[in-house]
Design an enzyme around this catalytic site. Structure first.
Site, short mmCIF file in Angstrom:
data_model
loop_
_atom_site.label_atom_id
_atom_site.label_comp_id
_atom_site.label_asym_id
_atom_site.label_seq_id
_atom_site.Cartn_x
_atom_site.Cartn_y
_atom_site.Cartn_z
N CYS A 2 34.93 28.33 23.47
CA CYS A 2 34.25 27.34 22.99
C CYS A 2 33.59 26.27 23.82
CB CYS A 2 34.96 26.66 21.71
SG CYS A 2 35.49 28.12 20.56
N GLY A 100 40.01 25.34 20.79
CA GLY A 100 41.53 25.57 20.81
C GLY A 100 41.94 26.13 19.70
N HIS A 505 58.10 55.44 57.88
CA HIS A 505 57.95 56.55 57.56
C HIS A 505 56.47 56.97 57.94
CE1 HIS A 505 61.49 57.34 55.05
NE2 HIS A 505 61.16 55.82 54.53
N LYS A 602 28.33 42.99 45.28
CA LYS A 602 29.35 42.23 44.23
C LYS A 602 29.56 42.97 42.99
CE LYS A 602 31.61 38.66 43.24
NZ LYS A 602 32.78 38.64 43.74
C1 G6P Z 1 33.23 45.36 44.12
C2 G6P Z 1 33.37 43.91 44.72
C3 G6P Z 1 34.84 43.80 44.52
C4 G6P Z 1 35.43 43.93 43.34
C5 G6P Z 1 35.14 45.50 42.66
C6 G6P Z 1 35.59 45.64 41.11
O1 G6P Z 1 33.76 46.31 45.02
O2 G6P Z 1 32.94 43.97 45.93
O3 G6P Z 1 35.05 42.64 44.78
O4 G6P Z 1 36.84 43.59 43.41
O5 G6P Z 1 33.68 45.63 42.65
O6 G6P Z 1 34.60 44.72 40.37
P1 G6P Z 1 34.93 44.15 38.96
O7 G6P Z 1 33.76 43.26 38.80
O8 G6P Z 1 35.09 45.30 37.97
O9 G6P Z 1 36.35 43.24 39.03
#
Ligand code: G6P
Length: 607
Positions: A2, A100, A505, A602
């Site tokens: 919120c 909250g 190992h 990303k």
């Molecule tokens: C991509 C990004 C990573 C991330 C992964 C999972 O490989 O480069 O930084 O950890 O996706 O993404 P998510 O948004 O599901 O945490």
């Protein structure tokens, strides 16, 4: 989560309220509302489900202008997303907004119903509105009534209050949820996040826990929990936290590493009681539903998967529930055995990762008790499609290599582990210990961030290296995995993590002077075993880079960075920080594109 905005001025404040709500939109919400009043008019309240744009449309149809007002974006906990549950809530000439959880809302609701108050929503907030109204009927002034009501509340709150009898005063209070007072010229504002008010001011007073305040256009009175007048200095808002600017930082990744204390505070905001966690943030039936869980499956990708691996250690050792963790791309294509009463947890920064989302959809027909999404993006597909959601509040993460999203996921998972324990054994000392440890985290991380210069110097050692090994044991093994992932993602150095006991190992065969070995060595029950593993490396001429607790650094020698001694439970979160800084500075030495490493995205929204 919120959001709250309030304003008192000598001009129409509705546009300020609406712009404030727009700026809080990224946090996620399902309905919004405003209550505005001007001298001589009653409270004008307008609410709408959906986006702030819907509220604007409603306001266009029935305009509400005034010099005093409060506004809110709601993320449903008690009562479904619906207009009648949206804030502000009203009672006998007053209106309030609340962030909250009021834990004792049920007995208060019964008491107020007996006193003749009629409830029009299922929210815990409406209880507070009627409670203040009732006290106001018993006391001569609104301030005393507000204080008396606050004294009856258990839980976490940030509250803002307006009353028709005092059309020039805006009241507010905070306990466990953030609230700031903004200073304008001849006007005052308040908000749950200063970002909401940067359109009108960059000067803020940060309320302390237990503070309450009365604001008029030209005066600001703040009292502490003992009702003593309190001075909260005006501070200029300088840092670019949560903004999409890099600010003073060279890269988003570095900025995001340094935002972690704040991201963690934000994630914890409104989730902790004095010595327990506020399970109600998962919804009103959370206690019963958490108690039913007998097994846990965690599914995620990349960094988020590593967060799940740490959580397994916590869940199995503290709660005693079997927990299995798997990468989503494997999980979604295999035959999964789901024992009775199993909860599926999906973890994702973006909430849009194709494999994680597919895993959640696949899980629908597998007989799970329920699904929970731990996610940083409130409006994401994962959050929308899961039964429960637990939001991290890391703010936007731009750097491809995940940093603050990871540590806030760990915080959410430790919170959730504590909730599971609490519903099973309310008096378990570990419940209060975890709460205390979580509270300490932001300050401890700030301390560790100050190690950056020493870590920068260490990074030079990787200038001509092509491989690195990362070692850890127990919950620090997944932290070593995350460290190795960070290094390979942004510096393109091949890095692998091993549970230190596995060294003999196989990987020991690789160790020579060209193989840096990074170890995560906190002072825990496995330290002596880890030290033996490090001796094996040293004996073969391997170069050791060790992140250790300050109490043992004397024995480790050159290449060791000391971290503060902390509770074992939060140690994995703390030891993540130097590994992030190390990979960042190695990438600088290598001259790679830190924020956008080659070949990576990303958010991986395709399989
Ligand atoms: C991509 C990004 C990573 C991330 C992964 C999972 O490989 O480069 O930084 O950890 O996706 O993404 P998510 O948004 O599901 O945490």
């Amino acid at each position: 989560m919120c959001g709250i905005v309030g304003a008192v001025a000598q001009r129409n404040i509705t546009p300020i309220l609406l712009e404030g709500l727009r700026r809080l939109e990224y946090r996620g919400y399902d309905s919004a509302g405003v209550a505005v009043l001007a001298a001589g008019t009653g409270i004008q309240r307008v609410r709408a489900t959906g986006k702030v744009a819907e509220l604007e449309k409603a306001l266009a149809a029935s305009p509400a202008d005034g010099y005093l007002g409060i506004a809110h974006t709601r993320w449903a906990t008690h009562g479904k997303p619906a207009e009648h549950n949206a804030h502000p809530h009203v009672s006998k000439g007053l209106a309030i907004v609340h962030n909250g959880i009021i834990e004792n809302h049920a007995p208060l609701r019964r008491k107020l119903t007996d006193l003749g108050y009629v409830f029009t929503s299922e929210t815990d907030t409406e209880v507070v509105a009627h409670l203040i109204a009732w006290h106001y009927s018993q006391t001569p002034d609104l301030l005393s009534a507000f204080r008396a009501a606050l004294g009856e509340l258990h839980g976490a709150y940030a509250l803002a209050l307006v009353h028709e009898d005092e059309p020039h005063n805006l009241y507010c209070a905070r306990m466990g949820s953030p609230l700031v007072v903004g200073e304008g010229s001849g006007e005052h504002y308040l908000a749950s996040d200063p970002l909401a008010l940067l359109q009108v001011t960059d000067r803020f007073r940060y309320l302390d826990e237990g503070d309450h305040a009365r604001l008029s256009h030209d005066q600001c009175d703040i009292w502490d929990r003992e009702y003593q007048q309190a001075e909260r200095p005006v501070k200029r808002y300088e840092h670019a936290a949560h903004s999409l600017e890099k600010g003073e930082y060279r890269h988003y990744m570095l900025k995001e590493i340094f935002e972690q204390p704040e991201a963690i505070s934000d994630t914890l905001s409104g989730t902790l009681g004095d010595d327990h966690v506020l399970t109600a943030i998962l919804g009103p039936e959370a206690e019963t539903r958490l108690a039913d869980i007998q097994n846990i499956h965690i599914v995620a990708c990349g960094t988020s998967y590593h967060a799940g691996l740490v959580a397994r250690y916590w869940i199995e050792s503290l709660v005693g529930l079997p927990c299995q963790v798997e990468v989503a791309s494997e999980y979604r294509y295999r035959t999964v055995v789901v024992p009775a009463n199993t909860l599926l947890i999906t973890i994702s920064q973006s909430g849009e990762t194709a494999d994680t989302l597919a895993a959640l959809r696949f899980a629908r027909n597998q007989g799970y008790l329920a699904t929970l999404a731990i996610c940083n993006v409130a409006g994401s597909s994962l959050v929308r499609e899961a039964d429960w959601r637990l939001l991290t509040h890391a703010g936007p993460e731009i750097g491809v290599a995940s940093t603050k999203a990871f540590t806030t996921q760990l915080v959410a998972l430790l919170w959730f582990t504590t909730a599971l324990l609490q519903v099973r054994d309310r008096s378990a000392p570990q419940v209060a210990d975890n709460v205390a440890a979580l509270r300490k985290l932001p300050a401890l991380i700030t301390q560790v961030l100050a190690l950056e210069p020493a870590i920068t110097a260490l990074a030079q050692r990787f200038a001509n290296k092509h491989h690195a090994l990362f070692l850890g044991r127990g919950p620090h093994y997944p932290i070593a995995m995350e460290g190795a992932l960070k290094l390979k993602e942004i510096s393109y150095i091949h890095a692998e993590a091993y549970a230190a006991g596995e060294l003999k190992h196989g990987p020991l065969a690789l160790v020579d002077e060209d193989m840096p070995v990074v170890s995560v060595a906190p002072s825990d029950s496995l330290l002596e075993k880890l030290k033996s593993n490090l001796e094996e490396v040293r004996a073969r001429g391997g170069e050791l880079i060790t992140f250790a607790c300050e109490s043992i650094d004397q024995e480790q020698g050159e290449g060791t960075i000391s971290l503060p001694q902390v509770d074992d439970i939060i140690s994995p979160i703390l030891y993540t920080i130097p590994l992030q800084l190390l990979s960042y500075h190695v990438a600088l030495v290598k001259g790679t594109d830190v924020d956008k490493p080659r070949n990576l995205a990303k958010s991986v929204t395709v399989e």
